[in-house]
Design an enzyme around this catalytic site. Structure first.
Site, mmCIF file in Angstrom:
data_model
loop_
_atom_site.group_PDB
_atom_site.id
_atom_site.type_symbol
_atom_site.label_atom_id
_atom_site.label_comp_id
_atom_site.label_asym_id
_atom_site.label_seq_id
_atom_site.Cartn_x
_atom_site.Cartn_y
_atom_site.Cartn_z
ATOM 1 N N CYS A 79 5.148 4.310 1.994
ATOM 2 C CA CYS A 79 5.660 3.817 0.706
ATOM 3 C C CYS A 79 7.007 4.431 0.332
ATOM 4 C CB CYS A 79 4.627 4.033 -0.399
ATOM 5 S SG CYS A 79 4.209 5.755 -0.728
ATOM 6 N N HIS A 131 1.739 7.378 -4.742
ATOM 7 C CA HIS A 131 2.147 6.123 -4.117
ATOM 8 C C HIS A 131 3.268 5.521 -4.956
ATOM 9 C CE1 HIS A 131 1.746 2.621 -1.554
ATOM 10 N NE2 HIS A 131 1.736 1.843 -2.621
ATOM 11 N N HIS A 143 5.540 -3.035 -1.637
ATOM 12 C CA HIS A 143 5.243 -1.670 -1.206
ATOM 13 C C HIS A 143 4.678 -1.670 0.204
ATOM 14 C CE1 HIS A 143 0.687 -1.705 -2.039
ATOM 15 N NE2 HIS A 143 1.106 -2.933 -2.203
#
Length: 172
Positions: A79, A131, A143
């Site tokens: 990510c 994240h 993402h």
């Protein structure tokens, strides 16, 4: 030649995904740890925003495999690697490498202030900002989700992501 094959593979993956969505198939959706993958509509328009180029750049990597520690299209992305690579390519900004470092970069925003190219952070492992994704507009973000996944678009309204949102930032 290898690069061209990679683009062709990504193109066919995108076509296949679009066909599955059009047919209403749910077999391509990820279950388990993400509480059910909610597929986005066939076309996701990137909205307006001061860092719109970041969102547009990240969308070029749809279908790129997730790779822990990955920070380029050739090796795959995690990510924060997707955010770092897209920031350098689109805005010429050298962003920090990890979500923890990225979570203090730029200006903090309220959820209602999100615009295309803003960063959205999530608590996915019991740790704040574990994240990160790039907001596209209209509740969607792009993402690199997790092992076995690919760079993809999801909605912030997804039952997995909604309760895990914990921070939004705008890169300056």
């Amino acid at each position: 030649m290898v690069r061209m094959q990679s683009y062709i593979s990504k193109f066919f993956l995108l076509l296949l995904t679009m066909a599955l969505v059009a047919c209403g198939s749910t077999s391509g959706g990820r279950k388990g740890g993400h509480g059910g993958y909610t597929k986005p509509p066939l076309v996701v328009k990137v909205g307006a925003g001061p860092n719109r180029a970041l969102a547009v750049q990240a969308m070029k990597y749809l279908g790129t495999p997730y790779h822990f520690g990955g920070s380029s299209p050739a090796e795959g992305f995690d990510c924060s690697g997707l955010v770092q690579w897209s920031g350098k390519q689109s805005l010429g900004i050298n962003l920090p490498r990890t979500t923890t470092q990225q979570s203090v970069f730029g200006e903090e925003l309220r959820y209602e202030q999100l615009q295309a190219g803003d960063l959205v952070f999530f608590n996915t492992s019991g740790q704040p900002n574990s994240h990160v994704g790039i907001y596209l507009g209209n509740t969607f973000f792009v993402h690199a989700p997790s092992s076995g996944g690919v760079v993809r678009v999801e909605s912030l309204n997804n039952p997995y992501w909604q309760p895990r949102i914990n921070l939004a930032r705008r890169i300056r």
